[in-house]
Design a protein around this motif. Structure first.
Motif, PDB file in Angstrom:
ATOM      1  N   THR A 120     -10.444  -8.510 -10.159  1.00 43.25           N
ATOM      2  CA  THR A 120     -10.800  -7.205  -9.593  1.00 43.25           C
ATOM      3  C   THR A 120      -9.599  -6.279  -9.691  1.00 43.25           C
ATOM      4  O   THR A 120      -8.468  -6.682  -9.382  1.00 43.25           O
ATOM      5  N   PHE A 121      -9.815  -5.046 -10.111  1.00 43.57           N
ATOM      6  CA  PHE A 121      -8.706  -4.099 -10.228  1.00 43.57           C
ATOM      7  C   PHE A 121      -8.094  -3.840  -8.847  1.00 43.57           C
ATOM      8  O   PHE A 121      -8.816  -3.629  -7.866  1.00 43.57           O
ATOM      9  N   VAL A 122      -6.767  -3.867  -8.782  1.00 41.67           N
ATOM     10  CA  VAL A 122      -6.036  -3.598  -7.539  1.00 41.67           C
ATOM     11  C   VAL A 122      -5.012  -2.507  -7.799  1.00 41.67           C
ATOM     12  O   VAL A 122      -4.644  -2.232  -8.940  1.00 41.67           O
ATOM     13  N   SER A 123      -4.532  -1.898  -6.722  1.00 43.95           N
ATOM     14  CA  SER A 123      -3.643  -0.743  -6.857  1.00 43.95           C
ATOM     15  C   SER A 123      -2.194  -1.038  -6.506  1.00 43.95           C
ATOM     16  O   SER A 123      -1.379  -0.127  -6.459  1.00 43.95           O
ATOM     17  N   SER A 124      -1.860  -2.314  -6.246  1.00 44.17           N
ATOM     18  CA  SER A 124      -0.472  -2.649  -5.938  1.00 44.17           C
ATOM     19  C   SER A 124      -0.084  -3.934  -6.643  1.00 44.17           C
ATOM     20  O   SER A 124      -0.899  -4.850  -6.807  1.00 44.17           O
ATOM     21  N   GLU A 125       1.174  -4.010  -7.066  1.00 45.09           N
ATOM     22  CA  GLU A 125       1.656  -5.173  -7.801  1.00 45.09           C
ATOM     23  C   GLU A 125       1.734  -6.402  -6.903  1.00 45.09           C
ATOM     24  O   GLU A 125       1.627  -7.539  -7.378  1.00 45.09           O
ATOM     25  N   GLU A 126       1.904  -6.192  -5.591  1.00 48.48           N
ATOM     26  CA  GLU A 126       2.002  -7.311  -4.657  1.00 48.48           C
ATOM     27  C   GLU A 126       0.717  -8.142  -4.621  1.00 48.48           C
ATOM     28  O   GLU A 126       0.745  -9.352  -4.413  1.00 48.48           O
ATOM     29  N   ARG A 127      -0.420  -7.496  -4.839  1.00 45.58           N
ATOM     30  CA  ARG A 127      -1.712  -8.181  -4.787  1.00 45.58           C
ATOM     31  C   ARG A 127      -2.180  -8.657  -6.154  1.00 45.58           C
ATOM     32  O   ARG A 127      -3.239  -9.277  -6.284  1.00 45.58           O
ATOM     33  N   ALA A 128      -1.399  -8.356  -7.192  1.00 44.90           N
ATOM     34  CA  ALA A 128      -1.845  -8.607  -8.562  1.00 44.90           C
ATOM     35  C   ALA A 128      -1.385  -9.965  -9.090  1.00 44.90           C
ATOM     36  O   ALA A 128      -0.350 -10.498  -8.691  1.00 44.90           O
ATOM     37  N   THR A 129      -2.182 -10.492  -9.992  1.00 47.23           N
ATOM     38  CA  THR A 129      -1.827 -11.734 -10.692  1.00 47.23           C
ATOM     39  C   THR A 129      -1.800 -11.551 -12.204  1.00 47.23           C
ATOM     40  O   THR A 129      -1.375 -12.446 -12.930  1.00 47.23           O
ATOM     41  N   GLY A 130      -2.275 -10.415 -12.689  1.00 41.72           N
ATOM     42  CA  GLY A 130      -2.311 -10.193 -14.131  1.00 41.72           C
ATOM     43  C   GLY A 130      -2.752  -8.791 -14.485  1.00 41.72           C
ATOM     44  O   GLY A 130      -2.795  -7.901 -13.632  1.00 41.72           O
ATOM     45  N   CYS A 131      -3.093  -8.605 -15.747  1.00 43.31           N
ATOM     46  CA  CYS A 131      -3.508  -7.301 -16.266  1.00 43.31           C
ATOM     47  C   CYS A 131      -4.837  -7.437 -17.005  1.00 43.31           C
ATOM     48  O   CYS A 131      -5.156  -8.504 -17.529  1.00 43.31           O
ATOM     49  N   GLU A 132      -5.583  -6.349 -17.040  1.00 44.68           N
ATOM     50  CA  GLU A 132      -6.837  -6.316 -17.808  1.00 44.68           C
ATOM     51  C   GLU A 132      -7.071  -4.883 -18.275  1.00 44.68           C
ATOM     52  O   GLU A 132      -6.590  -3.932 -17.675  1.00 44.68           O
ATOM     53  N   TRP A 133      -7.797  -4.752 -19.394  1.00 46.46           N
ATOM     54  CA  TRP A 133      -8.101  -3.418 -19.912  1.00 46.46           C
ATOM     55  C   TRP A 133      -9.022  -2.679 -18.946  1.00 46.46           C
ATOM     56  O   TRP A 133      -9.970  -3.260 -18.415  1.00 46.46           O
ATOM     57  N   CYS A 134      -8.729  -1.405 -18.727  1.00 50.24           N
ATOM     58  CA  CYS A 134      -9.578  -0.589 -17.853  1.00 50.24           C
ATOM     59  C   CYS A 134     -10.970  -0.454 -18.465  1.00 50.24           C
ATOM     60  O   CYS A 134     -11.118  -0.302 -19.681  1.00 50.24           O
ATOM     61  N   GLU A 135     -11.983  -0.504 -17.620  1.00 54.74           N
ATOM     62  CA  GLU A 135     -13.370  -0.447 -18.071  1.00 54.74           C
ATOM     63  C   GLU A 135     -13.822   1.008 -18.251  1.00 54.74           C
ATOM     64  O   GLU A 135     -13.168   1.935 -17.771  1.00 54.74           O
ATOM     65  N   PRO A 136     -14.960   1.224 -18.939  1.00 51.46           N
ATOM     66  CA  PRO A 136     -15.530   2.574 -18.977  1.00 51.46           C
ATOM     67  C   PRO A 136     -15.743   3.094 -17.557  1.00 51.46           C
ATOM     68  O   PRO A 136     -16.147   2.347 -16.667  1.00 51.46           O
ATOM     69  N   GLY A 137     -15.459   4.362 -17.345  1.00 47.60           N
ATOM     70  CA  GLY A 137     -15.543   4.926 -15.997  1.00 47.60           C
ATOM     71  C   GLY A 137     -14.229   4.841 -15.247  1.00 47.60           C
ATOM     72  O   GLY A 137     -14.136   5.296 -14.109  1.00 47.60           O
ATOM     73  N   TRP A 138     -13.208   4.244 -15.890  1.00 46.86           N
ATOM     74  CA  TRP A 138     -11.879   4.097 -15.294  1.00 46.86           C
ATOM     75  C   TRP A 138     -10.833   4.642 -16.259  1.00 46.86           C
ATOM     76  O   TRP A 138     -11.090   4.790 -17.440  1.00 46.86           O
ATOM     77  N   MET A 139      -9.638   4.908 -15.733  1.00 41.22           N
ATOM     78  CA  MET A 139      -8.522   5.308 -16.574  1.00 41.22           C
ATOM     79  C   MET A 139      -7.256   4.596 -16.121  1.00 41.22           C
ATOM     80  O   MET A 139      -7.117   4.213 -14.958  1.00 41.22           O
ATOM     81  N   SER A 140      -6.341   4.405 -17.049  1.00 46.51           N
ATOM     82  CA  SER A 140      -5.085   3.708 -16.784  1.00 46.51           C
ATOM     83  C   SER A 140      -4.028   4.712 -16.334  1.00 46.51           C
ATOM     84  O   SER A 140      -3.778   5.709 -17.016  1.00 46.51           O
ATOM     85  N   VAL A 141      -3.407   4.434 -15.188  1.00 44.67           N
ATOM     86  CA  VAL A 141      -2.424   5.350 -14.597  1.00 44.67           C
ATOM     87  C   VAL A 141      -1.105   4.606 -14.376  1.00 44.67           C
ATOM     88  O   VAL A 141      -1.089   3.480 -13.869  1.00 44.67           O
ATOM     89  N   GLU A 142      -0.015   5.225 -14.768  1.00 42.32           N
ATOM     90  CA  GLU A 142       1.297   4.593 -14.647  1.00 42.32           C
ATOM     91  C   GLU A 142       1.685   4.443 -13.180  1.00 42.32           C
ATOM     92  O   GLU A 142       1.520   5.354 -12.377  1.00 42.32           O
TER      93      GLU A 142
END
Length: 277
Positions: A120-142
């Motif tokens: 599931t997409f998360v907004s903080s690195e503390e909760r993250a375990t990896g990366c995935e390509w953003c889906e349609p309806g989403w955008m990648s933000v630095e």
């Protein structure tokens, strides 16, 4: 395959003066030829196919001294070691050199976003375990040295994965939801003259449009069995003994422009002094 032919005689690089194209054209070869770039083509879409492999290759840096040492080993121990063995032994010995080539599991690249253990997409690195390509309806933000996926806001959409921005809805379109993969055309009876709109504007009471995606207030017309009066006000019911097609407008009678006007039915006539009598 690596060429070890001359490695043991310690070849020295000879640097010629910069390229002189005029001399070269005359057959004088005392300057260096134009640069020749040595490239190894592996995959023209490697970044999309495997972003982590791409990052490792992009960060890879081996000095000429290190390359020469491996070539000498391959030459002197050719009977017992393969090229793969030489490279593997180098990796084992110099881990501190290559460990920084490997990106962190949460070091996302543009087009991707952080995900947790449930993908599931998360907004903080503390909760993250990896990366995935953003889906349609989403955008990648630095976000610092990584990226997160955010949903497109109302009035925008994105129909492709791995994008870094959402597209504004065009005139005649709207998107009233967060995370839309496409904008919708304004329904009949509404219009939108601007861009990036979360909704469309309704036509005045009693009027409608002829098609989806209307873009101007002037696209609002009177429906069948009604007409636009001379003062341009709200639609009025069609007079008795007359038929009013959709978009009927009595102003066309007075100014001589093309367009539908109320017409007399069989057995009725129109007076030139007043076409509605």
């Amino acid at each position: 395959e690596p060429d070890t032919t001359f490695v043991q005689i310690s070849p020295t690089q000879i640097v010629f003066p910069p390229t002189d194209t005029e001399e070269l054209s005359e057959g004088i070869f005392r300057t260096t030829s134009e640069g020749v770039y040595l490239l190894k083509y592996a995959h023209n879409e490697l970044q999309a196919a495997s972003s982590r492999v791409y990052e490792v290759i992009a960060r890879m840096s081996v000095t000429q001294k290190q390359i020469t040492a491996m070539l000498v080993t391959a030459k002197t121990k050719a009977d017992t070691l393969s090229y793969w063995d030489v490279a593997c032994n180098w990796l084992k010995k110099y881990e501190s050199t290559w460990v920084d080539w490997i990106p962190s599991p949460t070091e996302c690249i543009a087009g991707q976003g952080l995900i947790d253990g449930n993908a599931t997409f998360v907004s903080s690195e503390e909760r993250a375990t990896g990366c995935e390509w953003c889906e349609p309806g989403w955008m990648s933000v630095e976000l610092g040295d990584t990226y997160i996926c955010e949903q497109c806001i109302p009035g925008t959409s994105q129909n492709r994965p791995g994008q870094t921005s959402c597209n504004e809805c065009e005139v005649g379109e709207y998107s009233d939801l967060t995370g839309s993969s496409e904008c919708s055309k304004c329904v009949v009876g509404t219009y939108m003259a601007g861009t990036a709109s979360p909704n469309c504007t309704s036509c005045p009471a009693g009027s409608t449009t002829q098609y989806l995606g209307a873009t101007m207030p002037s696209d609002c017309i009177c429906p069948e069995e009604s007409y636009r009066p001379q003062d341009g006000g709200p639609c009025r019911p069609c007079p008795g003994g007359m038929v009013c097609e959709i978009a009927s407008d009595i102003r066309h009678w007075y100014d001589g422009t093309d367009g539908a006007i109320p017409e007399a039915t069989e057995g009725h006539m129109i007076r030139t002094s007043d076409p509605l009598i």
